[in-house]
Design an enzyme around this catalytic site. Structure first.
Site, PDB file in Angstrom:
ATOM      1  N   ASP A 155       0.904  -1.108  -0.157  1.00 61.36           N
ATOM      2  CA  ASP A 155      -0.029   0.039  -0.154  1.00 61.36           C
ATOM      3  C   ASP A 155       0.863   1.238  -0.016  1.00 61.36           C
ATOM      4  O   ASP A 155       2.254   1.005   0.365  1.00 61.36           O
ATOM      5  CB  ASP A 155      -0.792  -0.058   1.226  1.00 61.36           C
ATOM      6  CG  ASP A 155      -1.295   1.253   1.483  1.00 61.36           C
ATOM      7  OD1 ASP A 155      -2.126   2.037   0.842  1.00 61.36           O
ATOM      8  OD2 ASP A 155      -1.095   1.642   2.867  1.00 61.36           O
ATOM      9  N   ASP A 192       0.165   4.986   1.060  1.00 62.07           N
ATOM     10  CA  ASP A 192      -0.249   6.107   2.349  1.00 62.07           C
ATOM     11  C   ASP A 192      -0.095   5.161   3.660  1.00 62.07           C
ATOM     12  O   ASP A 192      -0.930   4.293   3.874  1.00 62.07           O
ATOM     13  CB  ASP A 192      -1.547   6.656   2.143  1.00 62.07           C
ATOM     14  CG  ASP A 192      -1.750   7.819   1.855  1.00 62.07           C
ATOM     15  OD1 ASP A 192      -0.696   8.413   1.664  1.00 62.07           O
ATOM     16  OD2 ASP A 192      -2.901   8.151   2.253  1.00 62.07           O
ATOM     17  N   ARG A 231      -7.253  19.617   5.765  1.00 60.61           N
ATOM     18  CA  ARG A 231      -7.435  18.294   5.768  1.00 60.61           C
ATOM     19  C   ARG A 231      -7.540  17.679   7.373  1.00 60.61           C
ATOM     20  O   ARG A 231      -8.364  17.046   7.667  1.00 60.61           O
ATOM     21  CB  ARG A 231      -6.357  17.377   5.156  1.00 60.61           C
ATOM     22  CG  ARG A 231      -6.401  17.316   3.674  1.00 60.61           C
ATOM     23  CD  ARG A 231      -5.094  16.397   3.194  1.00 60.61           C
ATOM     24  NE  ARG A 231      -5.548  15.999   1.873  1.00 60.61           N
ATOM     25  CZ  ARG A 231      -5.990  15.046   1.884  1.00 60.61           C
ATOM     26  NH1 ARG A 231      -5.834  14.087   2.598  1.00 60.61           N
ATOM     27  NH2 ARG A 231      -6.424  14.139   0.399  1.00 60.61           N
ATOM     28  N   ASP A 269      -1.421  -0.346   6.076  1.00 63.48           N
ATOM     29  CA  ASP A 269      -1.488   0.160   7.709  1.00 63.48           C
ATOM     30  C   ASP A 269      -3.147   0.157   8.073  1.00 63.48           C
ATOM     31  O   ASP A 269      -3.633  -0.037   8.978  1.00 63.48           O
ATOM     32  CB  ASP A 269      -1.182   1.519   7.593  1.00 63.48           C
ATOM     33  CG  ASP A 269      -1.915   2.679   6.618  1.00 63.48           C
ATOM     34  OD1 ASP A 269      -2.309   2.081   5.504  1.00 63.48           O
ATOM     35  OD2 ASP A 269      -2.050   3.829   6.928  1.00 63.48           O
ATOM     36  N   ASP A 288      -6.784 -11.866   3.136  1.00 66.36           N
ATOM     37  CA  ASP A 288      -6.982 -13.000   1.929  1.00 66.36           C
ATOM     38  C   ASP A 288      -6.103 -14.166   2.225  1.00 66.36           C
ATOM     39  O   ASP A 288      -4.916 -13.922   2.346  1.00 66.36           O
ATOM     40  CB  ASP A 288      -6.784 -12.293   0.752  1.00 66.36           C
ATOM     41  CG  ASP A 288      -7.216 -13.042  -0.559  1.00 66.36           C
ATOM     42  OD1 ASP A 288      -8.105 -12.649  -1.230  1.00 66.36           O
ATOM     43  OD2 ASP A 288      -6.427 -14.206  -0.821  1.00 66.36           O
TER      44      ASP A 288
HETATM   45  O1  M1P Z   1      -4.736   5.844  -0.406  1.00 68.00           O
HETATM   46  C1  M1P Z   1      -5.924   5.940   0.570  1.00 68.00           C
HETATM   47  C2  M1P Z   1      -6.605   7.098   0.359  1.00 68.00           C
HETATM   48  O2  M1P Z   1      -5.979   8.155   0.120  1.00 68.00           O
HETATM   49  C3  M1P Z   1      -6.854   9.277  -0.413  1.00 68.00           C
HETATM   50  O3  M1P Z   1      -7.790   9.634   0.745  1.00 68.00           O
HETATM   51  P1  M1P Z   1      -7.962  11.038   1.375  1.00 68.00           P
HETATM   52  O4  M1P Z   1      -7.802  12.117   0.413  1.00 68.00           O
HETATM   53  O5  M1P Z   1      -8.983  10.810   2.242  1.00 68.00           O
HETATM   54  O6  M1P Z   1      -6.805  11.066   2.494  1.00 68.00           O
HETATM   55  C4  M1P Z   1      -7.755   8.784  -1.413  1.00 68.00           C
HETATM   56  O7  M1P Z   1      -7.130   9.123  -2.931  1.00 68.00           O
HETATM   57  C5  M1P Z   1      -8.250   7.548  -1.321  1.00 68.00           C
HETATM   58  O8  M1P Z   1      -9.091   7.400  -2.486  1.00 68.00           O
HETATM   59  C6  M1P Z   1      -7.464   6.449  -0.876  1.00 68.00           C
HETATM   60  O9  M1P Z   1      -8.297   5.078  -0.646  1.00 68.00           O
END
Ligand code: M1P
Length: 253
Positions: A13, A15, A144, A214, A228
């Protein structure tokens, strides 16, 4: 680790796993991945976001050269060795009537919400999903955090998801909170496990597929692929955890 590079696949992943939330990958970690990990294992990224957003966080188009697999939008788009080899779309599956009904309802719902602020782009339409953002995706980075705190107190996203589920009980959709300010909506089964359809084809010979993420708790967008049976799941809190696990796994000093 006794397996050779073609036998082991590491799926990451982005983020919170390869980068801190909505941040750029740290140069030191990037070098570690490409110089220490990549020679030992096949590497891939699977994210909820589209390819452009992956470029933003992963230091540009270099990822096309470095990663064996890139799976934007949970793998609805499949990129192998830098080349797009497949794509699926939400409108093909759901049809325009259902989409029209859903989008209109969601935008009306957001219009009626009382929030500390609203900006632009409340619904982002992607190939394989819709991303709904009550405060608007065009908000500033500082905003944010304001929305995230407000949401924690008022459960805006959770309540909206519950209402959408009620209203669209006849449509087989999954709702998932993967980030700070929004949530993703996609057809059932189009979560991150979708990318496994690609990497489990006979032409590959992976003996182990590891996934690092995470948001592995139920409702998080890493949950389905984490549990999975085809993957070995690793729960991390930050890129530093990811690095530590990789160092142990491959005995990297
Ligand atoms: O990758 C995690 C998420 O990142 C973004 O979320 P947010 O803008 O709420 O922080 C979005 O791109 C979301 O689609 C994605 O799942």
């Amino acid at each position: 680790m006794n397996l050779s590079r073609p036998e082991i696949l590491l799926l990451f992943d982005i983020d919170g796993t390869l980068t801190f939330p909505r941040s750029l990958i740290e140069p030191d970690f990037e070098t570690f991945l490409y110089e220490k990990v990549k020679p030992r294992a096949t590497i891939g990224i699977v994210g909820g976001a589209d390819l452009e957003k992956m470029f933003e966080q992963m230091n540009g188009q270099r990822i096309l050269k470095e990663f064996d697999f890139i799976f934007p939008e949970n793998g609805l788009v499949q990129i192998e060795n830098g080349v797009e080899v497949g794509k699926e779309s939400i409108q093909r599956l759901l049809g325009e009537d259902t989409l029209h009904r859903f989008i209109s309802y969601a935008l009306r719902y957001v219009a009626d919400l009382k929030l500390p602020f609203k900006r632009g782009t409340f619904l982002e339409f992607r190939n394989g999903m819709m991303n709904i953002c009550p405060c608007g995706r065009q908000c500033a980075r500082s905003e944010r955090a304001i929305f995230a705190a407000y949401d924690k107190e008022h459960n805006i996203r959770e309540k909206m998801i519950a209402d959408l589920k009620r209203e669209f009980h006849d449509v087989d959709l999954t709702y998932s909170i993967g980030g700070q300010i929004s949530f993703d909506v996609y057809p059932h089964g189009w979560d991150k496990t979708f990318c496994l359809r690609h990497v489990t084809q006979d032409r590959f010979n992976f003996k182990e597929i590891h996934f690092f993420g995470d948001k592995t708790e139920k409702g998080g967008n890493d949950y389905e692929i984490f549990i999975d049976p085809r993957t070995i799941g690793h729960k991390v809190e930050t890129p530093h955890d990811t690095r530590r696990i990789l160092e142990n796994m491959f005995n990297i000093q």
